[in-house]
Design an enzyme around this catalytic site. Sequence first.
Site, PDB file in Angstrom:
ATOM      1  N   HIS A 179       0.829  -1.153   0.026  1.00  0.00           N
ATOM      2  CA  HIS A 179       0.023   0.003   0.157  1.00  0.00           C
ATOM      3  C   HIS A 179       0.924   1.356   0.006  1.00  0.00           C
ATOM      4  CE1 HIS A 179      -3.600  -2.177   0.642  1.00  0.00           C
ATOM      5  NE2 HIS A 179      -3.188  -2.774   1.717  1.00  0.00           N
ATOM      6  N   GLU A 199      -7.207 -12.338   5.506  1.00  0.00           N
ATOM      7  CA  GLU A 199      -7.975 -11.081   5.856  1.00  0.00           C
ATOM      8  C   GLU A 199      -9.106 -10.846   4.867  1.00  0.00           C
ATOM      9  OE1 GLU A 199      -5.179  -7.770   4.920  1.00  0.00           O
ATOM     10  OE2 GLU A 199      -4.358  -8.844   3.036  1.00  0.00           O
ATOM     11  N   ASP A 233      -8.820  -5.383   6.584  1.00  0.00           N
ATOM     12  CA  ASP A 233      -9.356  -5.960   5.556  1.00  0.00           C
ATOM     13  C   ASP A 233     -10.350  -7.135   5.867  1.00  0.00           C
ATOM     14  OD1 ASP A 233      -8.518  -4.789   2.855  1.00  0.00           O
ATOM     15  OD2 ASP A 233      -6.679  -5.530   3.359  1.00  0.00           O
TER      16      ASP A 233
HETATM   17  C1  3PY Z   1      -5.176  -5.178   7.433  1.00  0.00           C
HETATM   18  O1  3PY Z   1      -5.474  -4.981   8.657  1.00  0.00           O
HETATM   19  O2  3PY Z   1      -5.775  -5.233   6.566  1.00  0.00           O
HETATM   20  C2  3PY Z   1      -3.577  -5.476   7.339  1.00  0.00           C
HETATM   21  O3  3PY Z   1      -3.292  -5.697   5.979  1.00  0.00           O
HETATM   22  C3  3PY Z   1      -2.704  -5.212   8.281  1.00  0.00           C
HETATM   23  O4  3PY Z   1      -1.524  -5.317   8.086  1.00  0.00           O
HETATM   24 MG    MG Z   2      -4.691  -5.763   4.700  1.00  0.00          MG
END
Ligand code: 3PY
Ligand code: MG
Length: 265
Positions: free
Chosen positions: A46, A150, A176
């Site tokens: 990101h 995630e 996520d």
């Molecule tokens: C998230 O919280 O989506 C992440 O990728 C944390 O590293």
């Molecule tokens: Mg993430």
Amino acid sequence: MKQNSVRHRLKEREATFGTWLTLPDPVAARLLATSGFNWITVELEHTPTTFETAALCYAMIAAGGTVPLARVPINSTENIKRVLDTGAWGVIVPMVNSRTEAEAAVAAARFPPLGRRSVGGQLNAANFDTDQATYRRRANDEILVVLMIEHVEGIANAEAIISTPGVDAVFIGPNDLLNSMGKMPSFESEEPDFTQGIAKVRDLCRRHGVAAGIHVLTPEAARRRVAEGFQFIALGSDAGFMLGKAHEITQALGLETTSGATAKY
Ligand code: 3PY
Ligand code: MG
């Protein structure tokens, strides 16, 4: 050849703590490597960080006596090959949702016979203070492979992902995960689907001898997650630390914050 203390400590069921390098800056990497974290993840998912800048950051982090990891932009052979060949000691692969995706990530990160990683590069061996032949022989024992769960799809397929041979740790991205549930992204939530999903991943990790990990924002949250059985704990980020402290100071002085950036992460 240097040893990857983080991989070895996770195998011993110890907890390790790291943070995220989001600034595309080898100087920030070198300074952060003095702070005592066990590992630092160079964030390519990101951020504007390029492969070239990331390579300088891995070298700086390793020179500072800390373990350099890389989070790749997406699960692909090219990404995993390039971050490992340019000196990362481990890879964090985002958004792994199925067994097929988990197997592809492992295949890209492990040399035969465990995977299909191709040979090449100089910085990989240089960052471990060794030669190419020794690196090729020992890399499968030193490179840390972390897959991220995630997404609700990853939670549904958690056992198939976690039981994939060659996986060292499974790391939860809370933001996520909540996002995939149609909720506001956050590091913490009492949402039952969220808390049950996290507990499911942690329990399956324990059963399959894989380290469970999660990203948190505070030392209190880190200690709580360790008490729950998590071992691979990320705390905030360089930019979060900088902005958090800056906002604390400007607020104490009654100054108005003009930046749109948050101090979170
Ligand atoms: C998230 O919280 O989506 C992440 O990728 C944390 O590293
Ligand atoms: Mg993430």
